[in-house]
Motif scaffolding. Sequence first.
Motif, PDB file in Angstrom:
ATOM      1  N   CYS A  20      19.457  -4.465   2.323  1.00  0.00           N
ATOM      2  CA  CYS A  20      19.389  -4.404   0.860  1.00  0.00           C
ATOM      3  C   CYS A  20      20.688  -3.853   0.301  1.00  0.00           C
ATOM      4  O   CYS A  20      21.235  -4.360  -0.693  1.00  0.00           O
ATOM      5  N   ARG A  21      21.208  -2.795   0.921  1.00  0.00           N
ATOM      6  CA  ARG A  21      22.460  -2.167   0.471  1.00  0.00           C
ATOM      7  C   ARG A  21      23.640  -3.134   0.585  1.00  0.00           C
ATOM      8  O   ARG A  21      24.560  -3.109  -0.231  1.00  0.00           O
ATOM      9  N   LEU A  22      23.611  -4.008   1.580  1.00  0.00           N
ATOM     10  CA  LEU A  22      24.696  -4.968   1.754  1.00  0.00           C
ATOM     11  C   LEU A  22      24.628  -6.121   0.752  1.00  0.00           C
ATOM     12  O   LEU A  22      25.549  -6.940   0.689  1.00  0.00           O
ATOM     13  N   GLY A  23      23.529  -6.197  -0.006  1.00  0.00           N
ATOM     14  CA  GLY A  23      23.441  -7.208  -1.045  1.00  0.00           C
ATOM     15  C   GLY A  23      22.614  -8.437  -0.707  1.00  0.00           C
ATOM     16  O   GLY A  23      22.605  -9.409  -1.473  1.00  0.00           O
ATOM     17  N   TYR A  24      21.917  -8.405   0.429  1.00  0.00           N
ATOM     18  CA  TYR A  24      21.041  -9.526   0.755  1.00  0.00           C
ATOM     19  C   TYR A  24      19.852  -9.527  -0.208  1.00  0.00           C
ATOM     20  O   TYR A  24      19.359  -8.476  -0.606  1.00  0.00           O
ATOM     21  N   SER A  25      19.380 -10.711  -0.551  1.00  0.00           N
ATOM     22  CA  SER A  25      18.284 -10.827  -1.508  1.00  0.00           C
ATOM     23  C   SER A  25      16.947 -10.566  -0.820  1.00  0.00           C
ATOM     24  O   SER A  25      16.838 -10.617   0.414  1.00  0.00           O
ATOM     25  N   ASP A  26      15.928 -10.299  -1.638  1.00  0.00           N
ATOM     26  CA  ASP A  26      14.577 -10.113  -1.101  1.00  0.00           C
ATOM     27  C   ASP A  26      14.160 -11.335  -0.286  1.00  0.00           C
ATOM     28  O   ASP A  26      13.538 -11.209   0.773  1.00  0.00           O
ATOM     29  N   LYS A  27      14.497 -12.522  -0.791  1.00  0.00           N
ATOM     30  CA  LYS A  27      14.118 -13.764  -0.116  1.00  0.00           C
ATOM     31  C   LYS A  27      14.790 -13.880   1.253  1.00  0.00           C
ATOM     32  O   LYS A  27      14.158 -14.249   2.240  1.00  0.00           O
ATOM     33  N   GLN A  28      16.069 -13.550   1.310  1.00  0.00           N
ATOM     34  CA  GLN A  28      16.798 -13.636   2.580  1.00  0.00           C
ATOM     35  C   GLN A  28      16.245 -12.653   3.610  1.00  0.00           C
ATOM     36  O   GLN A  28      16.055 -12.994   4.777  1.00  0.00           O
ATOM     37  N   ILE A  29      15.977 -11.421   3.169  1.00  0.00           N
ATOM     38  CA  ILE A  29      15.469 -10.414   4.103  1.00  0.00           C
ATOM     39  C   ILE A  29      14.044 -10.756   4.526  1.00  0.00           C
ATOM     40  O   ILE A  29      13.673 -10.570   5.690  1.00  0.00           O
ATOM     41  N   SER A  30      13.259 -11.299   3.612  1.00  0.00           N
ATOM     42  CA  SER A  30      11.891 -11.705   3.949  1.00  0.00           C
ATOM     43  C   SER A  30      11.909 -12.798   5.006  1.00  0.00           C
ATOM     44  O   SER A  30      11.043 -12.843   5.897  1.00  0.00           O
ATOM     45  N   TYR A  82      12.545   0.199  -1.118  1.00  0.00           N
ATOM     46  CA  TYR A  82      13.219   0.872  -0.010  1.00  0.00           C
ATOM     47  C   TYR A  82      14.337   1.760  -0.530  1.00  0.00           C
ATOM     48  O   TYR A  82      15.035   1.406  -1.481  1.00  0.00           O
ATOM     49  N   PRO A  83      14.519   2.931   0.089  1.00  0.00           N
ATOM     50  CA  PRO A  83      15.619   3.812  -0.315  1.00  0.00           C
ATOM     51  C   PRO A  83      16.956   3.183   0.052  1.00  0.00           C
ATOM     52  O   PRO A  83      17.039   2.364   0.971  1.00  0.00           O
ATOM     53  N   GLU A  84      17.998   3.559  -0.672  1.00  0.00           N
ATOM     54  CA  GLU A  84      19.326   3.021  -0.385  1.00  0.00           C
ATOM     55  C   GLU A  84      19.837   3.561   0.937  1.00  0.00           C
ATOM     56  O   GLU A  84      19.853   4.766   1.164  1.00  0.00           O
ATOM     57  N   GLN A  85      20.246   2.669   1.819  1.00  0.00           N
ATOM     58  CA  GLN A  85      20.736   3.056   3.146  1.00  0.00           C
ATOM     59  C   GLN A  85      22.193   2.636   3.240  1.00  0.00           C
ATOM     60  O   GLN A  85      22.505   1.452   3.369  1.00  0.00           O
ATOM     61  N   THR A  86      23.109   3.587   3.130  1.00  0.00           N
ATOM     62  CA  THR A  86      24.534   3.257   3.129  1.00  0.00           C
ATOM     63  C   THR A  86      25.104   3.090   4.524  1.00  0.00           C
ATOM     64  O   THR A  86      26.216   2.597   4.688  1.00  0.00           O
TER      65      THR A  86
END
Length: 201
Positions: free
Chosen positions: A62-72, A84-88
């Motif tokens: 999520c932090r890298l900018g992937y969309s909900d659809k891509q991660i799903s 989800y919390p931000e994970q740097t």
Amino acid sequence: MIKSAIMTSADITGKNGKPIVDQLLQPYNLFATDAGVVNPAVALNPGLVFDIEPNDYISYLCRLGYSDKQISAITSSSISCSSYPEQTDLNYPSITVSLDSKGMEITTRVLKNVGHHVSVYRVSVMEPPGVKVVVTPSVLRFSASSKVQNITVMFQGELGAGSSYASGFLKLTSKHNVVRCPLLLVSSSTGSSNHPTRSVW
């Protein structure tokens, strides 16, 4: 945990005790040797591990900018980054830092004791040239009721003129184990300023 055990227990020298060399008998750099040569016997008892939970990967994507659809699509389940919390950074057994004009970056790691219940580890650092590395705390104490410890790693300085990267490692030493974590520093023009502490292994 298995990958962490393999990486942190790897040998960084050859059987002769000297740096691993290439076909020209020159020492290999970190990009060629990675964490080192796998030592299966030592990896069976790593002492400490850098553990990562599945949700950590989701937060990081999520932090890298992937969309909900891509991660799903990757997880085969419905994912909403807003949940989800931000994970740097990932709690990976190596650290890569991009130094910009400030010449300072700070990252953290979480270590889990999987060895002797009562253990004391002392931190030492082979610093990359031109960069000071400060680890806090410098001594980690584990017990049956305290199996997890956090460390903060601060990098300060700058790479030499004409240098695009520099390497070193953290070493945590107890009575029974030696745990190594490779360090890679890249110049801000080489690394990504958006992800200053991503790992490359």
